[in-house]
Design a protein around this motif. Structure first.
Motif, PDB file in Angstrom:
ATOM      1  N   ARG A 116      -7.138   4.548   2.753  1.00  0.00           N
ATOM      2  CA  ARG A 116      -6.847   4.738   1.248  1.00  0.00           C
ATOM      3  C   ARG A 116      -7.916   4.397   0.495  1.00  0.00           C
ATOM      4  NH1 ARG A 116      -3.917   2.742  -1.700  1.00  0.00           N
ATOM      5  NH2 ARG A 116      -3.808   4.672  -2.783  1.00  0.00           N
ATOM      6  N   ASP A 117      -8.193   4.885  -0.650  1.00  0.00           N
ATOM      7  CA  ASP A 117      -9.069   4.422  -1.514  1.00  0.00           C
ATOM      8  C   ASP A 117      -8.305   3.529  -2.588  1.00  0.00           C
ATOM      9  OD1 ASP A 117     -10.855   5.768  -4.433  1.00  0.00           O
ATOM     10  OD2 ASP A 117     -11.031   3.924  -3.542  1.00  0.00           O
TER      11      ASP A 117
ATOM     12  N   ARG B 221      -5.990   1.524   6.307  1.00  0.00           N
ATOM     13  CA  ARG B 221      -4.875   2.848   6.082  1.00  0.00           C
ATOM     14  C   ARG B 221      -5.693   4.110   5.555  1.00  0.00           C
ATOM     15  NH1 ARG B 221      -0.859   2.820   3.325  1.00  0.00           N
ATOM     16  NH2 ARG B 221       0.501   3.464   4.646  1.00  0.00           N
TER      17      ARG B 221
ATOM     18  N   THR C  24       2.406   1.697  -3.268  1.00  0.00           N
ATOM     19  CA  THR C  24       1.316   2.414  -4.170  1.00  0.00           C
ATOM     20  C   THR C  24       1.382   3.863  -4.348  1.00  0.00           C
ATOM     21  OG1 THR C  24      -0.068   0.270  -3.923  1.00  0.00           O
ATOM     22  CG2 THR C  24      -1.225   2.433  -5.067  1.00  0.00           C
ATOM     23  N   GLU C  25       1.486   4.278  -3.068  1.00  0.00           N
ATOM     24  CA  GLU C  25       1.400   5.631  -2.858  1.00  0.00           C
ATOM     25  C   GLU C  25       2.660   6.488  -3.468  1.00  0.00           C
ATOM     26  OE1 GLU C  25       1.094   5.954   1.266  1.00  0.00           O
ATOM     27  OE2 GLU C  25      -0.860   5.274   1.334  1.00  0.00           O
ATOM     28  N   GLU C  26       3.930   5.617  -3.421  1.00  0.00           N
ATOM     29  CA  GLU C  26       5.123   6.400  -3.750  1.00  0.00           C
ATOM     30  C   GLU C  26       5.622   6.207  -5.010  1.00  0.00           C
ATOM     31  OE1 GLU C  26       7.423   4.212  -0.989  1.00  0.00           O
ATOM     32  OE2 GLU C  26       6.809   5.287   0.703  1.00  0.00           O
ATOM     33  N   SER C  27       4.775   5.233  -5.891  1.00  0.00           N
ATOM     34  CA  SER C  27       5.261   4.814  -7.167  1.00  0.00           C
ATOM     35  C   SER C  27       4.548   5.399  -8.502  1.00  0.00           C
ATOM     36  CB  SER C  27       5.386   3.125  -7.173  1.00  0.00           C
ATOM     37  OG  SER C  27       6.228   2.647  -6.315  1.00  0.00           O
TER      38      SER C  27
ATOM     39  N   SER D 188       0.852  -0.988  -0.124  1.00  0.00           N
ATOM     40  CA  SER D 188      -0.008  -0.043   0.137  1.00  0.00           C
ATOM     41  C   SER D 188       0.740   1.338   0.253  1.00  0.00           C
ATOM     42  CB  SER D 188      -0.891  -0.074   1.270  1.00  0.00           C
ATOM     43  OG  SER D 188      -1.898   1.034   0.979  1.00  0.00           O
ATOM     44  N   GLU D 189       2.020   1.327   0.750  1.00  0.00           N
ATOM     45  CA  GLU D 189       2.830   2.295   0.733  1.00  0.00           C
ATOM     46  C   GLU D 189       3.441   2.679  -0.404  1.00  0.00           C
ATOM     47  OE1 GLU D 189       5.465   1.674   3.791  1.00  0.00           O
ATOM     48  OE2 GLU D 189       4.189   2.018   5.453  1.00  0.00           O
TER      49      GLU D 189
ATOM     50  N   ALA E 132      -5.821  -1.713   2.860  1.00  0.00           N
ATOM     51  CA  ALA E 132      -5.969  -0.334   2.244  1.00  0.00           C
ATOM     52  C   ALA E 132      -6.988   0.649   3.151  1.00  0.00           C
ATOM     53  CB  ALA E 132      -6.185  -0.180   0.726  1.00  0.00           C
TER      54      ALA E 132
ATOM     55  N   GLU F  45      -8.763   2.621  -6.954  1.00  0.00           N
ATOM     56  CA  GLU F  45      -8.277   3.620  -8.071  1.00  0.00           C
ATOM     57  C   GLU F  45      -7.336   2.745  -9.110  1.00  0.00           C
ATOM     58  OE1 GLU F  45      -5.809   6.716  -6.563  1.00  0.00           O
ATOM     59  OE2 GLU F  45      -7.427   7.661  -5.528  1.00  0.00           O
TER      60      GLU F  45
END
Length: 376
Positions: A256-257, A254, A232-235, A229-230, A251, A260
């Protein structure tokens, strides 16, 4: 090549994933065109062999299957899988045919010497919309050991570069088990370096040769899902899990959606699919399964209609009802967004509606039995 039906007015544009009713059609239809493959991978679901099976669907039967897939609606996503699809001499013909009748054709070839830059270019010219390649180790030593073939890592990397050269979107598939989990951070870097649009992270299901591998524990799986999940946010690339739908629960927890889709990947990947619910698999001999990792048949496409079997078979209908799940999964408040791996439940219990032993989450107040085979 024979003139395909539906050509006039057909479209292979991606439908809005949010508009797909998975009671009516799968988001992903996988056709295992062959089980022949030159590799002997440790995890192989298919127990792939060097020779093609004499009962494989023929070219004519394969085109009939693609015609039936077209009946699900425009832009149906079809994944040609194996074994190694390149073992079929009619592969380009099948890709061209599917493209012409409005299907979105994608491919998961094996990383062998057969996958040359010229072949990659021919596949792109035939209409392939995405190519998915497997990397289960970040180095030649670890990947080739897992794949059972020296040189597979380099051949896979060269094929990935060839895909980039012809503008063919690339997906990287990785198997997570006890022997590969430590490679994930380095593999993440490889995925980025190769300009992949999606990293598909598959959590081992004990079928085929994969029965001999050790899975990660449920607690370790939880750690990996939170880490993904992290990532995904950074890449710049998207991340999806296969046979670990509780990634969506992680997710959500945490905040998050998890719905997407990866940006501009030309597929419109939807994450809310599981075996039999938005996902269907046709074997090399024509059996329709909810997944390649859930070998319970809803009948053969040789003597029935693909659309009717997907929509109306008791097996598929039961897998689309989260309120029919048993045990911990049935009591879980996340069952409508997760539902657990039906394939793993089946592998451990013979019941595809049982609880997924890989999930560490215990619903508040749940005091029932824990799933058998739980890897703790």
């Amino acid at each position: 090549m024979s003139t395909p039906p539906h050509r006039t007015g057909s479209t292979n544009a991606a439908p809005d994933p949010r508009s797909i009713d998975t009671d009516d059609r799968p988001f992903v239809l996988v056709w295992e065109v062959t089980q022949a493959c030159d590799l002997a991978c440790d995890h192989c679901r298919a127990d792939a062999q060097p020779a093609r099976h004499p009962r494989e669907l023929t070219t004519t039967e394969g085109k009939r299957l693609l015609d039936q897939a077209r009946e699900f609606g425009g832009g149906q996503l079809v994944v040609l899988s194996g074994g190694d699809p390149l073992a079929r001499p009619d592969l380009l013909e099948l890709v061209e045919y599917g493209t012409e009748i409005g299907l979105r054709m994608t491919l998961t070839p094996s990383g062998t010497s057969s996958l040359t830059p010229a072949v990659v270019e021919d596949l792109a010219d035939a209409g392939i919309r995405r190519m998915a390649l497997s990397l289960d180790g970040a180095s030649a030593e670890t990947h080739d050991d897992f794949r059972g073939e020296s040189g597979s890592f380099q051949q896979t990397v060269e094929a990935a570069k060839a895909a980039r050269a012809v503008g063919l979107p690339l997906q990287i598939n990785t198997t997570v088990c006890a022997s590969t989990a430590g490679e994930l951070p380095a593999l993440r870097d490889r995925v980025s370096d190769l300009d992949a649009v999606l990293w598909s992270v598959f959590f081992l299901v004990p079928v085929g040769r994969g029965r001999l591998l050790d899975p990660v524990s449920s607690e370790r799986a939880e750690e990996i899902l939170a880490w993904l999940s992290e990532v995904t946010e950074e890449s710049d690339f998207g991340v999806k899990t296969t046979e670990a739908p509780h990634y969506r629960r992680v997710a959500i927890q945490r905040r998050r959606d998890a719905s997407e889709a990866p940006a501009a990947d030309d597929i419109g990947r939807r994450l809310g699919i599981t075996a039999g619910d938005g996902f269907a698999f046709v074997s090399h001999t024509g059996e329709l399964y909810p997944s390649g990792f859930l070998p319970a048949s809803a009948g053969s496409v040789r003597d029935g209609t693909l659309t009717e079997r997907y929509r109306d078979s008791d097996l598929f209908r039961s897998l689309r009802d989260p309120d029919a799940l048993g045990g911990k999964c049935g009591a879980c408040e996340f069952r409508h967004v997760c539902g657990g791996s039906r394939s793993r439940a089946y592998a451990h219990t013979g019941d595809p509606t049982a609880s997924d032993p890989l999930c560490a989450y215990v619903p508040e107040g749940y005091e029932g039995p824990m799933p058998p085979g739980r890897a703790d």
